[in-house]
Design a protein around this motif. Structure first.
Motif, PDB file in Angstrom:
ATOM      1  N   ILE A 100      84.835  82.873  12.305  1.00 25.74           N
ATOM      2  CA  ILE A 100      83.698  83.777  12.089  1.00 25.74           C
ATOM      3  C   ILE A 100      84.267  85.154  11.769  1.00 25.74           C
ATOM      4  N   TRP A 106      77.154  84.165  13.359  1.00 28.81           N
ATOM      5  CA  TRP A 106      76.643  82.865  12.914  1.00 28.81           C
ATOM      6  C   TRP A 106      75.676  82.381  13.979  1.00 28.81           C
ATOM      7  N   GLU A 110      74.430  77.078  12.489  1.00 28.56           N
ATOM      8  CA  GLU A 110      75.447  77.259  11.451  1.00 28.56           C
ATOM      9  C   GLU A 110      76.817  76.823  11.967  1.00 28.56           C
ATOM     10  N   ARG A 114      79.208  73.928  10.481  1.00 27.33           N
ATOM     11  CA  ARG A 114      80.605  74.218  10.098  1.00 27.33           C
ATOM     12  C   ARG A 114      81.598  73.234  10.715  1.00 27.33           C
TER      13      ARG A 114
END
Length: 173
Positions: A100, A106, A110, A114
């Protein structure tokens, strides 16, 4: 896939240092940073698991220097040997936290996407809350789906302070 964060091993030692978010307890296995805990942090292990105090253990010197630079707004990424102890899933989440970008956030969803498991946002949230190396592994950069500040083991006031510090440093760059 190679595990980007090895398992913690070895004899543990700890040291404490002051910071803008209160005292931080650093824990090392002699070669890696295996813990960074705030005072009154949720899921903070018993202090007996930290080992005896020792200020001269590697990587404490580097961690002290890098944390000072971070809090001064001069460091956007840490370069420390890390070895958090956790399940394979937790280590995958913690490794993703390291990607990040500084000053950005995030959502849990999300983060789940990921790591390749978009339906695991609750599990991601639980793993995020068990992060043993706060600040360095930036779990404070994870927010609710609407951008709201939710759940932080160190408390929402500390989360806000860390995010504000990063945003201010980016704005001044």
């Amino acid at each position: 896939m190679t595990d980007p964060l090895p398992h913690a091993a070895g004899d543990r030692r700890h040291t404490t240092l002051g910071s803008p978010v209160g005292d931080l307890t650093l824990v090392s296995d002699g070669a890696h940073l295996v813990g960074l805990y705030m005072t009154d942090q949720r899921h903070r292990p018993e202090e007996t698991t930290f080992g005896p105090p020792a200020d001269d253990v590697t990587p404490f010197a580097a961690a002290r220097e890098q944390l000072a630079e971070y809090f001064a707004g001069e460091r956007t990424a840490f370069d420390l040997p890390l070895a958090p102890a956790g399940s394979e899933f937790q280590r995958r989440v913690w490794a993703a936290l390291l990607t990040i970008p500084y000053g950005h956030t995030w959502s849990y969803g999300e983060l789940a996407t990921r790591i390749g498991n978009p339906r695991a946002s609750r599990a991601v949230g639980l793993a995020n809350g068990r992060n043993p190396i706060g600040i360095v592994v930036p779990c404070h950069r994870v927010v609710g789906s609407g951008g709201s500040l939710t759940g932080y083991g160190g408390g929402l006031e500390r989360k806000r302070l860390l995010l504000d510090l990063e945003r201010a440093a980016l704005a001044g760059a």
